[in-house]
Design a protein around this motif. Structure first.
Motif, PDB file in Angstrom:
ATOM      1  N   ALA A 195       0.834  -1.208   0.000  1.00  0.00           N
ATOM      2  CA  ALA A 195       0.000   0.000   0.000  1.00  0.00           C
ATOM      3  C   ALA A 195       0.867   1.256   0.000  1.00  0.00           C
ATOM      4  O   ALA A 195       0.584   2.226  -0.718  1.00  0.00           O
ATOM      5  N   LYS A 205      -6.004   5.130  -5.204  1.00  0.00           N
ATOM      6  CA  LYS A 205      -7.087   4.151  -5.170  1.00  0.00           C
ATOM      7  C   LYS A 205      -6.550   2.770  -4.811  1.00  0.00           C
ATOM      8  O   LYS A 205      -7.107   2.069  -3.955  1.00  0.00           O
ATOM      9  N   GLN A 206      -5.464   2.369  -5.471  1.00  0.00           N
ATOM     10  CA  GLN A 206      -4.859   1.061  -5.188  1.00  0.00           C
ATOM     11  C   GLN A 206      -4.309   1.024  -3.760  1.00  0.00           C
ATOM     12  O   GLN A 206      -4.402  -0.003  -3.078  1.00  0.00           O
ATOM     13  N   ASP A 209      -7.122   0.496  -1.375  1.00  0.00           N
ATOM     14  CA  ASP A 209      -7.569  -0.895  -1.491  1.00  0.00           C
ATOM     15  C   ASP A 209      -6.669  -1.822  -0.684  1.00  0.00           C
ATOM     16  O   ASP A 209      -7.153  -2.713   0.036  1.00  0.00           O
ATOM     17  N   TYR A 210      -5.351  -1.621  -0.762  1.00  0.00           N
ATOM     18  CA  TYR A 210      -4.425  -2.484  -0.027  1.00  0.00           C
ATOM     19  C   TYR A 210      -4.454  -2.201   1.475  1.00  0.00           C
ATOM     20  O   TYR A 210      -4.317  -3.126   2.286  1.00  0.00           O
ATOM     21  N   ASP A 212      -7.136  -1.376   3.022  1.00  0.00           N
ATOM     22  CA  ASP A 212      -8.362  -2.056   3.444  1.00  0.00           C
ATOM     23  C   ASP A 212      -8.152  -3.560   3.568  1.00  0.00           C
ATOM     24  O   ASP A 212      -8.727  -4.201   4.454  1.00  0.00           O
ATOM     25  N   ARG A 213      -7.333  -4.122   2.691  1.00  0.00           N
ATOM     26  CA  ARG A 213      -7.042  -5.557   2.789  1.00  0.00           C
ATOM     27  C   ARG A 213      -6.375  -5.875   4.127  1.00  0.00           C
ATOM     28  O   ARG A 213      -6.669  -6.901   4.747  1.00  0.00           O
ATOM     29  N   LYS A 227      -3.895   5.168   5.933  1.00  0.00           N
ATOM     30  CA  LYS A 227      -5.009   5.195   4.987  1.00  0.00           C
ATOM     31  C   LYS A 227      -5.695   6.561   5.014  1.00  0.00           C
ATOM     32  O   LYS A 227      -6.017   7.127   3.960  1.00  0.00           O
TER      33      LYS A 227
END
Length: 254
Positions: A195, A205-206, A209-210, A212-213, A227
């Motif tokens: 991330a 955006k990516q 997403d990471y 959030d993972r 984040k």
């Protein structure tokens, strides 16, 4: 083992094995007590090696090194021993001795990826990026011929990021993630770093997403703060950086 000790309190092997059992259960003081008592009954090299492992486990690298050196003096010459000597020397700041230990380990076992990885990490510590990168590449090459070993790609990704190559770092850490086999600790660690690599290149955006993972696995991970910073910067891309003031914004997401 306790029964064996009760029957024969001079049986050094029983004291050693009970000490190993204590260490496996995380009972460090009890383990060290039994192993130290075993040394008073028998001068066997393996007792010192096992006690060295426990000292290493408890991060007492000075005493661990003394026991490992004792094993070497007694004639033990194994890749595992020299790797641990290298680890302890490195933790004590003796970089040259650490590298030598890992070299000896790798010379005895050319498939010992961990020893080569540790040696390469020492080169990284002293800023020899070229030797470090060559070493990490060799670890990766060894891993391609054996079971998955994501640590090679992981360590190289950190080096590449450190020397200003976030794109290459991202590729390596994504490869490392793909090699993980049912290890949530590594998955969290590697995904959080991925991330950061995404974010450093402007792929917000990516990056989110990471992040959030990671948070889906470990909700209280510190990347929650990263984040929010990522989202704040993403939402203010059209503004002059001098106008950024995350502390005064009521809602950083607006």
């Amino acid at each position: 083992f306790t029964t064996a000790i009760t029957v024969n309190p001079n049986l050094s092997d029983a004291w050693k094995r009970r000490g190993q059992t204590y260490a496996a259960r995380g009972l460090i003081d009890e383990a060290l007590s039994d192993l130290t008592h075993a040394t008073s009954l028998d001068d066997d090299c393996d007792i010192y090696f096992q006690r060295g492992l426990v000292y290493n486990q408890s991060m007492n690298y000075y005493k661990a090194l003394l026991d490992f050196k004792k094993c070497e003096e007694k004639g033990l010459r194994t890749a595992q021993l020299y790797n641990f000597i290298g680890i302890c020397e490195g933790q004590l700041g003796n970089i040259a001795a650490s590298i030598l230990g890992h070299k000896k380990a790798y010379k005895l076992d050319e498939n010992f990826k961990e020893a080569l990885l540790n040696e390469s990490q020492m080169y990284k510590e002293i800023g020899d990026w070229k030797k470090a990168d060559e070493g990490f590449k060799s670890v990766i090459a060894l891993s391609n011929n054996s079971k998955p070993f994501p640590q090679g790609n992981w360590y190289r990704s950190q080096l590449l990021y450190l020397i200003g190559k976030p794109k290459e770092a991202l590729n390596e850490v994504l490869t490392a993630i793909s090699l993980i086999q049912n290890d949530k600790v590594l998955e969290v660690q590697y995904t959080a770093f991925a991330a950061i690599c995404w974010q450093s290149q402007g792929y917000f955006k990516q990056a989110v997403d990471y992040y959030d993972r990671v948070l889906n696995i470990k909700w209280d991970h510190h990347c929650k703060m990263l984040k929010e910073i990522c989202i704040y910067i993403w939402n203010h891309l059209c503004n002059n950086i001098n106008t950024f003031n995350i502390d005064n914004d009521i809602d950083p997401r607006i």
